[in-house]
Write a protein that holds these residues in place. Structure first.
Motif, PDB file in Angstrom:
ATOM      1  N   ILE A 294       6.794  22.417   4.709  1.00 11.76           N
ATOM      2  CA  ILE A 294       7.376  21.033   4.918  1.00 11.76           C
ATOM      3  C   ILE A 294       7.209  20.323   3.465  1.00 11.76           C
ATOM      4  O   ILE A 294       6.151  20.535   2.657  1.00 11.76           O
ATOM      5  N   GLN A 295       7.939  19.002   3.417  1.00 14.95           N
ATOM      6  CA  GLN A 295       7.609  18.334   1.865  1.00 14.95           C
ATOM      7  C   GLN A 295       6.819  17.123   2.309  1.00 14.95           C
ATOM      8  O   GLN A 295       6.233  16.733   1.512  1.00 14.95           O
ATOM      9  N   HIS A 296       6.902  16.702   3.577  1.00 21.12           N
ATOM     10  CA  HIS A 296       6.077  15.365   3.790  1.00 21.12           C
ATOM     11  C   HIS A 296       5.221  15.559   5.194  1.00 21.12           C
ATOM     12  O   HIS A 296       5.804  16.309   6.053  1.00 21.12           O
ATOM     13  N   LEU A 297       4.376  14.678   5.118  1.00 22.59           N
ATOM     14  CA  LEU A 297       3.464  14.526   6.376  1.00 22.59           C
ATOM     15  C   LEU A 297       3.831  13.011   6.688  1.00 22.59           C
ATOM     16  O   LEU A 297       3.903  12.330   6.027  1.00 22.59           O
ATOM     17  N   ALA A 298       3.936  12.899   8.270  1.00 29.21           N
ATOM     18  CA  ALA A 298       4.224  11.447   8.723  1.00 29.21           C
ATOM     19  C   ALA A 298       3.579  11.591  10.113  1.00 29.21           C
ATOM     20  O   ALA A 298       3.728  12.401  11.063  1.00 29.21           O
ATOM     21  N   PHE A 299       2.957  10.627  10.434  1.00 30.28           N
ATOM     22  CA  PHE A 299       2.465  10.201  11.881  1.00 30.28           C
ATOM     23  C   PHE A 299       2.067   8.732  11.996  1.00 30.28           C
ATOM     24  O   PHE A 299       1.844   8.027  10.955  1.00 30.28           O
ATOM     25  N   SER A 300       2.096   8.445  13.279  1.00 34.49           N
ATOM     26  CA  SER A 300       1.734   7.151  13.712  1.00 34.49           C
ATOM     27  C   SER A 300       0.170   6.876  13.532  1.00 34.49           C
ATOM     28  O   SER A 300      -0.531   7.705  13.989  1.00 34.49           O
ATOM     29  N   LEU A 301      -0.103   5.409  12.953  1.00 37.80           N
ATOM     30  CA  LEU A 301      -1.431   5.275  12.965  1.00 37.80           C
ATOM     31  C   LEU A 301      -1.712   4.443  14.275  1.00 37.80           C
ATOM     32  O   LEU A 301      -3.012   4.170  14.345  1.00 37.80           O
ATOM     33  N   LYS A 302      -0.856   4.244  15.088  1.00 38.24           N
ATOM     34  CA  LYS A 302      -1.114   3.561  16.418  1.00 38.24           C
ATOM     35  C   LYS A 302      -1.661   2.107  16.225  1.00 38.24           C
ATOM     36  O   LYS A 302      -2.661   1.822  17.095  1.00 38.24           O
TER      37      LYS A 302
ATOM     38  N   MET B 157       0.730  -0.954  -0.053  1.00 38.68           N
ATOM     39  CA  MET B 157      -0.127   0.083  -0.068  1.00 38.68           C
ATOM     40  C   MET B 157       0.938   1.359   0.028  1.00 38.68           C
ATOM     41  O   MET B 157       1.652   1.301   0.801  1.00 38.68           O
ATOM     42  N   GLN B 158       0.425   2.228  -0.762  1.00 40.63           N
ATOM     43  CA  GLN B 158       1.350   3.374  -0.828  1.00 40.63           C
ATOM     44  C   GLN B 158       1.047   4.320   0.385  1.00 40.63           C
ATOM     45  O   GLN B 158       0.145   4.488   0.801  1.00 40.63           O
ATOM     46  N   ASN B 159       2.225   4.773   0.660  1.00 43.88           N
ATOM     47  CA  ASN B 159       2.293   5.622   1.858  1.00 43.88           C
ATOM     48  C   ASN B 159       2.211   5.082   3.235  1.00 43.88           C
ATOM     49  O   ASN B 159       2.138   5.678   4.395  1.00 43.88           O
ATOM     50  N   LEU B 160       2.383   3.471   3.253  1.00 46.04           N
ATOM     51  CA  LEU B 160       2.272   2.879   4.494  1.00 46.04           C
ATOM     52  C   LEU B 160       3.367   2.384   4.928  1.00 46.04           C
ATOM     53  O   LEU B 160       4.271   1.752   4.061  1.00 46.04           O
ATOM     54  N   GLN B 161       4.042   2.603   6.050  1.00 48.26           N
ATOM     55  CA  GLN B 161       5.477   2.285   6.545  1.00 48.26           C
ATOM     56  C   GLN B 161       5.348   1.495   7.976  1.00 48.26           C
ATOM     57  O   GLN B 161       4.316   1.904   8.503  1.00 48.26           O
ATOM     58  N   ARG B 162       6.243   0.744   8.104  1.00 49.84           N
ATOM     59  CA  ARG B 162       6.177   0.005   9.151  1.00 49.84           C
ATOM     60  C   ARG B 162       7.279   0.118  10.067  1.00 49.84           C
ATOM     61  O   ARG B 162       8.446   0.200   9.625  1.00 49.84           O
ATOM     62  N   ARG B 163       7.306   0.312  11.426  1.00 55.03           N
ATOM     63  CA  ARG B 163       8.584   0.756  12.161  1.00 55.03           C
ATOM     64  C   ARG B 163       8.263  -0.174  13.358  1.00 55.03           C
ATOM     65  O   ARG B 163       7.267  -0.010  14.447  1.00 55.03           O
ATOM     66  N   GLY B 164       8.861  -1.219  13.508  1.00 54.51           N
ATOM     67  CA  GLY B 164       8.702  -2.457  14.660  1.00 54.51           C
ATOM     68  C   GLY B 164       7.350  -2.718  14.433  1.00 54.51           C
ATOM     69  O   GLY B 164       6.995  -3.679  13.176  1.00 54.51           O
ATOM     70  N   ASN B 165       6.527  -2.685  15.269  1.00 56.94           N
ATOM     71  CA  ASN B 165       5.144  -3.414  15.245  1.00 56.94           C
ATOM     72  C   ASN B 165       4.346  -2.228  14.930  1.00 56.94           C
ATOM     73  O   ASN B 165       3.079  -2.794  14.715  1.00 56.94           O
TER      74      ASN B 165
ATOM     75  N   MET C 180      -6.976   2.481   7.209  1.00 57.76           N
ATOM     76  CA  MET C 180      -6.787   3.948   7.525  1.00 57.76           C
ATOM     77  C   MET C 180      -5.982   4.674   6.522  1.00 57.76           C
ATOM     78  O   MET C 180      -6.320   5.850   6.132  1.00 57.76           O
ATOM     79  N   VAL C 181      -5.078   4.103   5.969  1.00 54.23           N
ATOM     80  CA  VAL C 181      -4.149   4.549   5.020  1.00 54.23           C
ATOM     81  C   VAL C 181      -4.785   5.122   3.647  1.00 54.23           C
ATOM     82  O   VAL C 181      -4.861   6.027   3.069  1.00 54.23           O
ATOM     83  N   ARG C 182      -5.906   3.921   3.441  1.00 59.54           N
ATOM     84  CA  ARG C 182      -6.607   4.397   2.008  1.00 59.54           C
ATOM     85  C   ARG C 182      -7.599   5.463   2.428  1.00 59.54           C
ATOM     86  O   ARG C 182      -7.683   6.338   1.423  1.00 59.54           O
TER      87      ARG C 182
ATOM     88  N   TRP D 244       1.766   6.378   8.467  1.00 57.74           N
ATOM     89  CA  TRP D 244       1.439   7.236   7.104  1.00 57.74           C
ATOM     90  C   TRP D 244       2.368   8.081   6.908  1.00 57.74           C
ATOM     91  O   TRP D 244       2.504   8.945   7.703  1.00 57.74           O
ATOM     92  N   ARG D 245       3.113   8.079   5.806  1.00 59.14           N
ATOM     93  CA  ARG D 245       3.933   9.147   5.335  1.00 59.14           C
ATOM     94  C   ARG D 245       3.848   9.221   3.888  1.00 59.14           C
ATOM     95  O   ARG D 245       3.745   8.712   3.127  1.00 59.14           O
ATOM     96  N   THR D 246       3.493  10.542   3.597  1.00 61.99           N
ATOM     97  CA  THR D 246       2.966  11.168   2.189  1.00 61.99           C
ATOM     98  C   THR D 246       3.874  12.427   1.904  1.00 61.99           C
ATOM     99  O   THR D 246       4.357  13.163   2.816  1.00 61.99           O
ATOM    100  N   ARG D 247       3.987  12.481   0.672  1.00 62.99           N
ATOM    101  CA  ARG D 247       4.440  13.766   0.155  1.00 62.99           C
ATOM    102  C   ARG D 247       3.220  15.029   0.202  1.00 62.99           C
ATOM    103  O   ARG D 247       2.287  14.604  -0.124  1.00 62.99           O
TER     104      ARG D 247
END
Length: 67
Positions: A27-35, A1-9, A45-47, A13-16
């Motif tokens: 800023i050029q990117h938005l990024a935050f935890s989906l928890k 899925m585009q803009n979906l990243q995983r860090r640990g568990n 949630m990313v969709r 969501w990170r997008t330009r």
């Protein structure tokens, strides 16, 4: 899925930011935890977030949006 990243568990969501909106937001990117650690829930949630970002970027008044 585009803009979906995983860090640990946890999934993030990170997008330009669209070029039109970058002039009002320094800023050029938005990024935050989906928890979320569940891939299916994070994917859903990313969709929704990708659709929301697309709708905002199509509106001319969206250049006035800040962080």
């Amino acid at each position: 899925m585009q803009n979906l990243q995983r860090r640990g568990n946890i999934f993030y969501w990170r997008t330009r930011i669209p070029v039109r909106m970058r002039s009002s937001i320094d800023i050029q990117h938005l990024a935050f935890s989906l928890k979320q650690s569940d891939h299916h829930r994070a994917d859903y949630m990313v969709r929704k977030l990708n659709l929301l970002l697309h709708e905002i970027s199509l509106k001319p008044e969206s250049t006035m949006i800040n962080k």
